[in-house]
Design an enzyme around this catalytic site. Structure first.
Site, PDB file in Angstrom:
ATOM      1  N   GLN A   3       1.274   6.410   1.575  1.00 26.57           N
ATOM      2  CA  GLN A   3       1.890   6.240   0.424  1.00 26.57           C
ATOM      3  C   GLN A   3       2.142   7.506  -0.091  1.00 26.57           C
ATOM      4  O   GLN A   3       1.513   8.817  -0.928  1.00 26.57           O
ATOM      5  CB  GLN A   3       0.227   5.779   0.222  1.00 26.57           C
ATOM      6  CG  GLN A   3       0.728   5.048  -1.425  1.00 26.57           C
ATOM      7  CD  GLN A   3       1.701   4.306  -1.163  1.00 26.57           C
ATOM      8  OE1 GLN A   3       2.064   2.779  -0.268  1.00 26.57           O
ATOM      9  NE2 GLN A   3       3.176   3.898  -1.995  1.00 26.57           N
ATOM     10  N   LYS A  26      -0.838  -4.241  -0.354  1.00 25.97           N
ATOM     11  CA  LYS A  26      -0.032  -3.820   0.627  1.00 25.97           C
ATOM     12  C   LYS A  26      -1.167  -3.886   1.902  1.00 25.97           C
ATOM     13  O   LYS A  26      -1.095  -5.302   2.495  1.00 25.97           O
ATOM     14  CB  LYS A  26       0.075  -2.546   1.157  1.00 25.97           C
ATOM     15  CG  LYS A  26       1.210  -2.250   0.970  1.00 25.97           C
ATOM     16  CD  LYS A  26       2.112  -0.827   1.221  1.00 25.97           C
ATOM     17  CE  LYS A  26       2.931  -0.377   0.511  1.00 25.97           C
ATOM     18  NZ  LYS A  26       3.981   1.748   0.302  1.00 25.97           N
ATOM     19  N   ASP A  57       7.442   2.242   7.721  1.00 27.02           N
ATOM     20  CA  ASP A  57       8.470   2.282   6.792  1.00 27.02           C
ATOM     21  C   ASP A  57       9.709   2.548   6.907  1.00 27.02           C
ATOM     22  O   ASP A  57      10.061   2.973   6.020  1.00 27.02           O
ATOM     23  CB  ASP A  57       8.138   3.504   5.866  1.00 27.02           C
ATOM     24  CG  ASP A  57       7.048   3.189   5.330  1.00 27.02           C
ATOM     25  OD1 ASP A  57       7.044   2.060   4.561  1.00 27.02           O
ATOM     26  OD2 ASP A  57       6.198   3.881   4.016  1.00 27.02           O
TER      27      ASP A  57
END
Ligand code: NAP
Length: 282
Positions: free
Chosen positions: A97, A53, A120
């Site tokens: 995460q 990422k 997200d």
């Protein structure tokens, strides 16, 4: 003869388009776009995802701000960090995460991410907006599937779509995105009475189960589009999907491989969402 959907190629296109958007944003607003990536502990897969990422941020011109907490960090420490990022003007997107180490409550931490920085698409607000068919930051993997379909000119409108899997990060948002695009959607799960009969109805079949070779040729209608979201390891340790590719591909009009199908789209859509979040903030 089937067409293989090339996720690497489409993901590269999404990243390039995002990079152009990021550059235009900087020119217009005189500031960088920022993505904060929070990693707790040292889960190997999470380390790889976070590294990828951050690399994608570099490629698209997004500033990445990386935060690592130890595996035994307290819930308070995590929440303090997320709250400070929520208030930080340099940060357009916050990513925690998952999975978090045992003892940390992901739901509580994610609730502290404001909807406008929830790149997200996991927050109650974004999921609610998605369910209402309103503008939102949609979860990256299913949003990536929609992008793959459109990149290959596969129309969803009026099609019968069957999603196998109902998780919060894939199956549910996938079903809502397909519904919002005017598909007729069926969602299957472990309690579905006759999975094969449901799958055989599908013009577009999406597998998000997490079991190697779960979708077999006898479950696929001739000419169907088959999208394999699964990422599993087979007995030899090789990456494989949920679809028995070798036997299913001959029945399909389009199919995604694993690796190289849906996988590369997730991070590309994260970059896309971060740009969208920055534009919405201005
Ligand atoms: P998950 O949370 O474990 O959900 C799996 C779903 O499959 C559940 O809804 C479960 O039903 C259903 N299921 C399990 N066994 C079934 C059966 N025998 N028949 C019908 N349905 C069954 O997994 P996930 O997070 O959605 O991930 C699914 C797969 O996608 C995994 O391989 C994961 O690694 C992969 N993934 C890939 C990406 C990517 O970037 N490409 C991103 C995320 C996930 P119940 O709800 O009834 O238990």
């Amino acid at each position: 003869m089937y067409t293989l959907i090339d996720g690497k190629k489409v993901a590269a296109e999404v990243r390039a388009e995002t990079a152009r958007g990021v550059a235009a944003f900087e020119r217009e607003h005189g500031r960088k776009i920022g993505l904060a990536v929070v990693l707790c502990g040292e889960d190997k897969a999470s380390l790889v995802y976070v590294r990828n990422k951050i690399k994608a941020c570099g490629e698209t011109g997004i500033m990445s701000y990386s935060y690592s907490l130890p595996g035994d960090a307290t819930q308070d420490a995590l929440e303090e960090l997320v709250s400070s990022l929520a208030a930080d003007d340099r940060i357009d997107g916050i990513l925690v995460q998952l999975p978090l180490p045992k003892g940390l409550d992901a739901e509580r931490a994610l609730k502290l991410i404001p909807a406008e920085k929830d790149v997200d698409g996991f927050s109650d607000v974004n999921i609610g907006r998605l369910a209402l068919g309103s503008e939102c930051l949609a979860a990256c993997t299913p949003n990536g599937v929609m992008k793959l379909l459109s990149a290959y000119g596969i129309s969803v409108k009026g099609k019968k779509a069957v999603v196998v899997g109902r998780s919060q990060i894939v199956g549910r948002p996938m079903a809502m995105l397909l519904l919002n695009a005017d598909a007729t959607v069926t969602v299957c799960h472990s309690r579905t009475a006759d999975l094969k009969a449901e799958c055989l109805q599908a013009d577009i079949l999406i597998a998000a189960v997490g079991k190697e070779g779960f979708i077999t040729a006898d479950m696929v209608k001739e000419g169907a589009v088959v999208i394999d979201v699964g990422i599993n390891r087979n007995a030899e340790g090789k990456l494989c999907g949920d679809v028995d590719f070798a036997n299913v591909c001959g029945k399909c009009s389009y199919i995604t491989p694993v690796p190289g199908g849906v996988g590369p789209m997730t991070i590309a859509m994260l970059m896309h969402n971060t740009l969208a979040a920055a534009k919405a903030r201005g």
